[in-house]
Design a protein around this motif. Structure first.
Motif, PDB file in Angstrom:
ATOM      1  N   ALA A 185       0.675  -1.212   0.071  1.00 55.89           N
ATOM      2  CA  ALA A 185       0.109  -0.040  -0.016  1.00 55.89           C
ATOM      3  C   ALA A 185       0.904   1.086  -0.019  1.00 55.89           C
ATOM      4  O   ALA A 185       0.654   2.068  -0.726  1.00 55.89           O
ATOM      5  CB  ALA A 185      -0.989  -0.063   1.030  1.00 55.89           C
ATOM      6  N   GLU A 186       1.962   1.273   0.771  1.00 56.62           N
ATOM      7  CA  GLU A 186       3.015   2.466   0.729  1.00 56.62           C
ATOM      8  C   GLU A 186       3.542   2.682  -0.684  1.00 56.62           C
ATOM      9  O   GLU A 186       3.656   3.516  -1.017  1.00 56.62           O
ATOM     10  CB  GLU A 186       3.889   2.370   1.938  1.00 56.62           C
ATOM     11  N   VAL A 187       4.207   1.301  -0.900  1.00 56.08           N
ATOM     12  CA  VAL A 187       4.953   1.540  -2.310  1.00 56.08           C
ATOM     13  C   VAL A 187       4.416   1.762  -3.524  1.00 56.08           C
ATOM     14  O   VAL A 187       4.540   2.697  -4.118  1.00 56.08           O
ATOM     15  CB  VAL A 187       5.690   0.204  -2.391  1.00 56.08           C
ATOM     16  N   PHE A 188       3.053   1.617  -3.689  1.00 58.61           N
ATOM     17  CA  PHE A 188       2.356   1.799  -5.000  1.00 58.61           C
ATOM     18  C   PHE A 188       1.761   3.412  -4.967  1.00 58.61           C
ATOM     19  O   PHE A 188       1.743   3.852  -5.963  1.00 58.61           O
ATOM     20  CB  PHE A 188       0.899   1.015  -4.990  1.00 58.61           C
ATOM     21  N   THR A 189       1.503   4.126  -3.976  1.00 57.02           N
ATOM     22  CA  THR A 189       1.498   5.416  -3.770  1.00 57.02           C
ATOM     23  C   THR A 189       2.504   6.136  -4.316  1.00 57.02           C
ATOM     24  O   THR A 189       2.441   7.513  -4.645  1.00 57.02           O
ATOM     25  CB  THR A 189       0.933   5.996  -2.517  1.00 57.02           C
ATOM     26  N   THR A 190       3.680   5.878  -4.957  1.00 60.32           N
ATOM     27  CA  THR A 190       5.032   6.391  -5.374  1.00 60.32           C
ATOM     28  C   THR A 190       4.907   6.613  -6.566  1.00 60.32           C
ATOM     29  O   THR A 190       5.819   7.437  -7.256  1.00 60.32           O
ATOM     30  CB  THR A 190       6.145   5.691  -4.688  1.00 60.32           C
ATOM     31  N   GLU A 239       2.713   4.324 -15.035  1.00 59.54           N
ATOM     32  CA  GLU A 239       4.240   3.786 -14.601  1.00 59.54           C
ATOM     33  C   GLU A 239       4.272   2.453 -14.283  1.00 59.54           C
ATOM     34  O   GLU A 239       5.170   1.722 -14.325  1.00 59.54           O
ATOM     35  CB  GLU A 239       4.869   4.740 -13.607  1.00 59.54           C
ATOM     36  N   TRP A 240       3.254   2.094 -13.092  1.00 62.82           N
ATOM     37  CA  TRP A 240       3.272   0.946 -12.584  1.00 62.82           C
ATOM     38  C   TRP A 240       3.018  -0.286 -13.351  1.00 62.82           C
ATOM     39  O   TRP A 240       3.507  -1.413 -13.767  1.00 62.82           O
ATOM     40  CB  TRP A 240       2.301   0.595 -11.406  1.00 62.82           C
ATOM     41  N   LEU A 241       1.994  -0.116 -14.459  1.00 61.61           N
ATOM     42  CA  LEU A 241       1.615  -0.700 -15.512  1.00 61.61           C
ATOM     43  C   LEU A 241       2.879  -1.237 -16.414  1.00 61.61           C
ATOM     44  O   LEU A 241       2.927  -2.488 -16.580  1.00 61.61           O
ATOM     45  CB  LEU A 241       0.451  -0.122 -16.505  1.00 61.61           C
ATOM     46  N   GLU A 242       3.569  -0.366 -16.726  1.00 61.55           N
ATOM     47  CA  GLU A 242       4.744  -0.385 -17.532  1.00 61.55           C
ATOM     48  C   GLU A 242       5.709  -1.340 -17.119  1.00 61.55           C
ATOM     49  O   GLU A 242       6.317  -2.300 -17.271  1.00 61.55           O
ATOM     50  CB  GLU A 242       5.259   0.929 -18.123  1.00 61.55           C
ATOM     51  N   LEU A 243       6.111  -0.832 -15.656  1.00 62.76           N
ATOM     52  CA  LEU A 243       7.074  -1.575 -14.908  1.00 62.76           C
ATOM     53  C   LEU A 243       6.739  -2.879 -14.462  1.00 62.76           C
ATOM     54  O   LEU A 243       7.777  -3.935 -14.773  1.00 62.76           O
ATOM     55  CB  LEU A 243       7.587  -0.821 -13.509  1.00 62.76           C
ATOM     56  N   LEU A 244       5.677  -3.097 -13.958  1.00 63.21           N
ATOM     57  CA  LEU A 244       5.519  -4.503 -13.485  1.00 63.21           C
ATOM     58  C   LEU A 244       5.022  -5.545 -14.689  1.00 63.21           C
ATOM     59  O   LEU A 244       5.214  -6.548 -14.853  1.00 63.21           O
ATOM     60  CB  LEU A 244       4.217  -4.646 -12.441  1.00 63.21           C
TER      61      LEU A 244
END
Length: 403
Positions: free
Chosen positions: A290-295, A300-305
């Protein structure tokens, strides 16, 4: 051929959600479903927005690919007409309590005497060999009886129902499966049979597969409730500009996630080394995520993961789902021009078949729209049809408004 059940005749004595969902799935697979209704019609005809009375949004989605006949089963003429139809039917599907079916002369023994090849499927609240046999049942009641509201609240707040008719639809799917298997058995033996699909037991089977958990063992090894699913922090994760659904699940997923998120040291933490340890410490992991995803932003998360081969998806709302690019590409939503209701957005058939491809053949019917047509197809002469209509034992719909 339009679907693998093409040619299978189903007499459908169900109403509300569960039974009609079962007959919808059969109809979508090509079965010829005759929806038998009272003068008042299925209760869902009045549920939700509508352009014309009796043709609500809920009804339209539950009853496409079916035809409607109105019969008064408490009248001698209507009751006799239904029994005569059973001679040429393959399946009788009902959601009426068995004692009531027996009072109507439509219990299994009665039906088997009319047609030994008939598949007779009852979907009702409770198994008939238990103390609740005669009780009524609805989705909310069965969710409560099985403990779903407690699971839904994660034991962290007041009990809450799942925000869809989950018990009705799960049991409806089970009834569809039961009917299909009974038809397969009949192909081998030539004999019909009765199949009972009780809501309480069927939904309990569905839920407890996950949540019997530690009480699977005797004596128990812990309590009920699959720990990962019961954690109140199991939810979509907020990003800088939205939400994502993420399943960091396998050992490799977690190792990659710790690395790409900038926390490689956690890959060596013994608490998180395998699925057993992660399950034991799932609360700490959920807080970390929960903390990490707010960064970062959702994109960006879709591309990275995605690049790291970690399961992730953008969270939709029911409204944004209408514009989901994947659903658009596969043709999930289908435009339909309904004879009385005009332009509609309907749900397509989600499966793909290389042969015997199912189709959307018929729009949801008006009440009694096919009464005369169906009686004729089941062998009634014109004079017999006129007599049933004149006596009120059968009712036919009027012409389409403006037609």
């Amino acid at each position: 051929m339009a679907g693998p059940l093409d040619g299978v005749r189903v007499v459908d004595l169900t109403s509300n959600f569960m039974g009609p969902y079962a007959s919808l799935l059969l109809a979508d697979m090509g079965a010829d479903v005759t929806k038998v209704e009272s003068r008042q019609g299925d209760t869902t005809r009045g549920v939700g927005p509508c352009r014309n009375p009796g043709m609500s949004a809920i009804f339209l989605h539950l009853n496409r690919n079916k035809r409607s006949i109105v019969l008064d089963l408490k009248s001698a003429g209507g009751n006799a007409a239904l029994k005569r139809m059973l001679r040429g039917a393959d399946v009788l599907l009902h959601s009426i309590r068995p004692k009531s079916m027996t009072k109507l002369g439509l219990g299994y023994d009665d039906a088997r005497a009319i047609n030994p090849r008939l598949i007779y499927c009852g979907t009702f609240g409770f198994g008939q060999n238990g103390p609740h046999a005669d009780r009524p049942a609805y989705d909310d009641l069965i969710q409560a009886a099985v403990g779903m509201p407690v699971l839904q609240s994660r034991r962290a707040g007041p009990p809450e129902y799942v925000a869809t008719a989950v018990a009705d639809r799960v049991v409806g799917m089970a009834a569809t499966s039961a009917v299909s298997m009974a038809l397969f058995q009949r192909e081998r033996t030539g004999r019909g049979q009765e199949v009972q699909v009780p809501m309480f037991e069927t939904f309990a089977h569905f839920v407890l597969g996950d949540h019997l958990y530690g009480r699977t063992f005797v004596p128990a090894i812990g309590g009920t409730g699959y720990a990962r699913m019961m954690n109140p922090d199991r939810r979509p994760y907020r990003t800088l500009d939205g939400y994502v659904g993420v399943n960091v699940y396998t050992d490799r997923h977690w190792q990659r996630f710790f690395e790409v998120s900038g926390h490689p040291h956690l890959a060596d933490d013994p608490r998180f080394a395998d699925i057993h340890g992660r399950t034991e410490h799932i609360g700490q992991l959920y807080e970390f995520l929960a903390e990490v995803f707010t960064t970062r932003t959702t994109d960006e998360w879709l591309e990275l993961l995605t690049e790291a081969d970690i399961p992730i998806i953008r969270m939709n709302t029911p409204d944004t789902l209408l514009d989901d690019p994947h659903l658009a590409e596969v043709g999930f939503f289908v435009d339909q021009q309904h004879p009385s209701e005009g332009h509609l957005r309907m749900l397509g058939i989600p499966q793909r078949w290389s042969e015997s491809r199912p189709e959307l053949r018929l729009p949801a019917p008006r009440l009694g729209e096919h009464t005369e047509q169906l009686l004729a197809e089941y062998g009634f002469a014109r004079a017999e049809i006129d007599e049933l209509l004149a006596s009120g034992a059968a009712v036919a719909a009027g012409p389409v408004r403006g037609g």
